[in-house]
Design a protein around this motif. Structure first.
Motif, PDB file in Angstrom:
ATOM      1  N   HIS A 146      -1.100  -1.740   2.697  1.00  0.00           N
ATOM      2  CA  HIS A 146      -2.208  -1.342   3.556  1.00  0.00           C
ATOM      3  C   HIS A 146      -1.628  -1.064   4.935  1.00  0.00           C
ATOM      4  O   HIS A 146      -0.423  -1.198   5.145  1.00  0.00           O
ATOM      5  CB  HIS A 146      -3.258  -2.458   3.635  1.00  0.00           C
ATOM      6  CG  HIS A 146      -3.788  -2.893   2.298  1.00  0.00           C
ATOM      7  ND1 HIS A 146      -4.811  -2.246   1.658  1.00  0.00           N
ATOM      8  CD2 HIS A 146      -3.421  -3.915   1.486  1.00  0.00           C
ATOM      9  CE1 HIS A 146      -5.066  -2.851   0.501  1.00  0.00           C
ATOM     10  NE2 HIS A 146      -4.226  -3.864   0.376  1.00  0.00           N
ATOM     11  N   CYS A 181      -8.072   0.537   7.767  1.00  0.00           N
ATOM     12  CA  CYS A 181      -6.881   0.559   6.934  1.00  0.00           C
ATOM     13  C   CYS A 181      -6.405   2.006   6.967  1.00  0.00           C
ATOM     14  O   CYS A 181      -7.153   2.913   6.648  1.00  0.00           O
ATOM     15  CB  CYS A 181      -7.180   0.126   5.501  1.00  0.00           C
ATOM     16  SG  CYS A 181      -5.744   0.292   4.422  1.00  0.00           S
ATOM     17  N   GLU A 183      -3.704   3.351   5.376  1.00  0.00           N
ATOM     18  CA  GLU A 183      -2.763   3.721   4.314  1.00  0.00           C
ATOM     19  C   GLU A 183      -3.583   3.761   3.033  1.00  0.00           C
ATOM     20  O   GLU A 183      -4.212   2.761   2.688  1.00  0.00           O
ATOM     21  CB  GLU A 183      -1.664   2.660   4.218  1.00  0.00           C
ATOM     22  CG  GLU A 183      -0.621   2.934   3.165  1.00  0.00           C
ATOM     23  CD  GLU A 183       0.321   4.040   3.611  1.00  0.00           C
ATOM     24  OE1 GLU A 183       0.875   3.946   4.707  1.00  0.00           O
ATOM     25  OE2 GLU A 183       0.481   5.013   2.845  1.00  0.00           O
ATOM     26  N   TYR A 184      -3.556   4.910   2.349  1.00  0.00           N
ATOM     27  CA  TYR A 184      -4.387   5.016   1.145  1.00  0.00           C
ATOM     28  C   TYR A 184      -4.008   3.930   0.149  1.00  0.00           C
ATOM     29  O   TYR A 184      -2.856   3.813  -0.250  1.00  0.00           O
ATOM     30  CB  TYR A 184      -4.227   6.403   0.513  1.00  0.00           C
ATOM     31  CG  TYR A 184      -5.102   6.531  -0.703  1.00  0.00           C
ATOM     32  CD1 TYR A 184      -6.490   6.577  -0.572  1.00  0.00           C
ATOM     33  CD2 TYR A 184      -4.557   6.521  -1.978  1.00  0.00           C
ATOM     34  CE1 TYR A 184      -7.303   6.631  -1.683  1.00  0.00           C
ATOM     35  CE2 TYR A 184      -5.361   6.584  -3.098  1.00  0.00           C
ATOM     36  CZ  TYR A 184      -6.741   6.644  -2.937  1.00  0.00           C
ATOM     37  OH  TYR A 184      -7.549   6.683  -4.037  1.00  0.00           O
ATOM     38  N   CYS A 185      -5.012   3.127  -0.235  1.00  0.00           N
ATOM     39  CA  CYS A 185      -4.699   1.941  -1.032  1.00  0.00           C
ATOM     40  C   CYS A 185      -5.605   1.809  -2.242  1.00  0.00           C
ATOM     41  O   CYS A 185      -5.823   0.721  -2.750  1.00  0.00           O
ATOM     42  CB  CYS A 185      -4.794   0.695  -0.151  1.00  0.00           C
ATOM     43  SG  CYS A 185      -6.389   0.494   0.647  1.00  0.00           S
ATOM     44  N   HIS A 189     -10.404   2.469  -0.342  1.00  0.00           N
ATOM     45  CA  HIS A 189      -9.598   2.507   0.888  1.00  0.00           C
ATOM     46  C   HIS A 189     -10.463   2.805   2.104  1.00  0.00           C
ATOM     47  O   HIS A 189     -10.343   2.162   3.149  1.00  0.00           O
ATOM     48  CB  HIS A 189      -8.494   3.557   0.744  1.00  0.00           C
ATOM     49  CG  HIS A 189      -7.977   4.081   2.038  1.00  0.00           C
ATOM     50  ND1 HIS A 189      -7.200   3.328   2.885  1.00  0.00           N
ATOM     51  CD2 HIS A 189      -8.141   5.286   2.642  1.00  0.00           C
ATOM     52  CE1 HIS A 189      -6.909   4.061   3.951  1.00  0.00           C
ATOM     53  NE2 HIS A 189      -7.468   5.240   3.835  1.00  0.00           N
ATOM     54  N   MET A 192     -12.285  -0.082   3.637  1.00  0.00           N
ATOM     55  CA  MET A 192     -11.512  -1.233   4.124  1.00  0.00           C
ATOM     56  C   MET A 192     -11.456  -1.187   5.649  1.00  0.00           C
ATOM     57  O   MET A 192     -10.414  -0.962   6.246  1.00  0.00           O
ATOM     58  CB  MET A 192     -10.105  -1.182   3.528  1.00  0.00           C
ATOM     59  CG  MET A 192      -9.325  -2.470   3.687  1.00  0.00           C
ATOM     60  SD  MET A 192      -7.851  -2.451   2.668  1.00  0.00           S
ATOM     61  CE  MET A 192      -6.943  -3.808   3.385  1.00  0.00           C
TER      62      MET A 192
HETATM   63 CU1  CUA Z   1      -6.127  -0.821   2.446  1.00  0.00          CU
HETATM   64 CU2  CUA Z   1      -6.235   1.551   2.625  1.00  0.00          CU
END
Ligand code: CUA
Length: 349
Positions: A146, A181, A183-185, A189, A192
Motif C-alpha cells: 500500500h 492509499c 498504490e493500487y492494492c 483500493h 482505502m
Molecule cells: Cu491500499 Cu491501495
C-alpha cells in the motif's frame, strides 16, 4: 477547510514540507514554460520567415559558434543541477526521520489503515496528531503493498510487506486532511481512504486521554514476551538462558556468524523474530524457532517496541522513551511504560 464543491487545484499546505515541494514543483513548471514558449514561437516564426520562396534554394553554410555552444551547455547544466539539488535536499529531509519525533505505528491491510499510538490508543482510517510536533510513522502491511499518502503534507511512502518503512512530518495547521492509499492494492483500493486530524496539543492530549486505550505497545510486547510467546524462557537471564539477553542491545553494532556485522535496529529485531537463523549473532547457536505465522504485524510492532524499551538510551529507541517535547505532559506520563528491565529477567526463576 474547503467548503465549496469545486476541487481545489492544489491541496492545502499543512506541513513543513509543503512549501518546499510546491516551490520545486513551481520551479519545474516555470522551467517547462520558459522552454516551451520560445521553442513554439521560434517554430512558427522560422516556418514563416524561411518558407519556400524559390525552388531548390541552397542555404548558406554555417560553421559552429563557440559562444552559442557554451551558452546552451551551461544554462541546461545549471537548470538540471538546481532541479537535482532541490529534489535531493527535499528527499533527504523527508526520508530521514528525526530522533525526537513522536512515533506512531501504521499497519496497512486490504482495505484499511490500522493505527496505534505509543499510549495504546488504536484508530482505523483516522490519524490524530498534534500540530507543530514531529511525528514519525513506522509502517508495515499485513498483505500487499500500500502507500500512505497525505497530500496536504506533501508526503507519502510505500508500505511494504515484510519490512518497516518510515514517514515523518510536522503539521503546521490544525484541521482535517485527506489520507489516501496511493498504490493500487486490489478491488477496494479506492476505498482505502481516511483522515488525518491535526489538533492543538491540549486537544490532542484530551483526545488521547478520552479514548479507550488497551495496553500500550510496550506493555503488549512485554506480555507477549513473558507470557504468550514465552520468549523470556530463553532470553531472560538465569538458568534457562540460551538466547541473548536483550537489555541494551538496540542501536549497537553486533558481529554475526560468518563475519559480517550490523546495527541492531527495528528491521533486525523483526527479522530475528520471523527468521531467526538468518542473522545469528556470533557465539550463539541457531536454535531459536521461527515465529512466522504466529504473530500478527501489530504483535510484531509491540514486540519490537518492548525490546527497544529495554535499550532506553539507544538513538532508535527515542520513540519509546518519554516524549521530549515539553508540551506533552499527559502523553509523557503514560508513554514511559518502559519500566526498569529487571522484572523480565527475574520472572524466570
Ligand atoms: Cu491500499 Cu491501495
Amino acid at each position: 477547510m474547503q467548503t465549496t464543491s469545486w476541487v481545489p487545484l492544489f491541496p492545502e499546505q499543512a506541513s513543513t514540507f509543503a512549501w518546499q515541494v510546491d516551490a520545486l514543483y513551481f520551479y519545474l513548471i516555470a522551467v517547462s514554460i520558459a522552454f516551451t514558449v520560445p521553442i513554439v514561437a521560434a517554430i512558427v516564426f522560422f516556418a514563416l520567415k524561411y518558407r519556400e520562396t524559390e525552388k531548390f534554394a541552397t542555404p548558406e553554410e554555417m560553421h559552429g559558434s563557440m559562444v552559442l555552444e557554451t551558452v546552451w551547455s551551461i544554462i541546461p547544466f545549471v537548470i538540471s543541477m538546481t532541479i537535482f539539488l532541490g529534489g535531493a535536499i527535499i528527499f533527504f529531509n523527508q526520508y530521514t526521520p528525526p530522533d525526537d519525533a513522536m512515533e506512531i505505528y501504521v499497519v496497512g491491510k486490504q482495505w484499511m489503515w490500522k493505527i496505534q499510538h505509543q499510549t495504546g490508543q488504536r484508530e482505523i482510517n483516522e490519524l490524530h496528531v498534534p500540530v507543530g510536533r514531529k511525528v514519525k510513522l513506522t509502517m508495515t502491511t499485513e498483505d500487499v503493498i500500500h502507500d500512505f499518502d497525505i497530500p496536504a503534507f506533501r508526503t507519502k511512502a510505500d508500505v511494504v510487506p515484510g519490512r518497516y518503512t518510515y514517514l515523518w512530518f510536522e503539521a503546521t495547521k490544525t484541521g482535517k486532511y485527506h489520507l489516501f492509499c496511493a498504490e493500487y492494492c486490489g478491488l477496494n483500493h479506492s476505498g482505502m481512504i481516511g483522515s488525518v486530524i491535526v489538533m492543538e496539543q491540549r486537544d490532542f492530549d484530551n483526545w488521547l486521554s478520552g479514548t479507550v486505550s488497551g495496553q500500550t505497545p510496550v506493555e503488549a510486547g512485554k506480555d507477549l514476551f513473558e507470557n504468550k510467546l514465552g520468549c523470556a524462557s530463553c532470553h531472560a537471564g538465569g538458568q534457562g538462558q540460551r538466547g541473548a539477553v536483550l537489555e541494551g542491545i538496540v542501536g549497537k553494532d553486533v558481529k554475526l556468524v560468518g563475519g559480517t556485522s550490523l546495527t541492531r535496529d527495528d528491521q533486525y529485531l523483526r527479522n530475528s523474530i520471523l527468521n531467526p537463523s538468518a542473522q545469528v549473532v556470533e557465539g550463539y547457536q541457531p536454535i531459536m524457532p521461527t515465529f512466522k505465522g504466529q504473530v500478527t504485524e501489530e504483535q510484531l510492532n509491540s514486540l519490537v517496541a518492548y525490546i527497544k524499551s529495554l535499550s532506553p538510551n539507544a538513538a532508535t529507541g527515542a520513540a519509546t522513551a518519554p516524549a521530549t517535547n515539553s508540551a506533552a505532559p499527559m502523553a509523557a506520563n503514560t508513554n514511559s511504560a518502559p519500566k526498569p528491565a529487571a522484572p523480565a529477567g527475574n520472572s524466570n526463576k
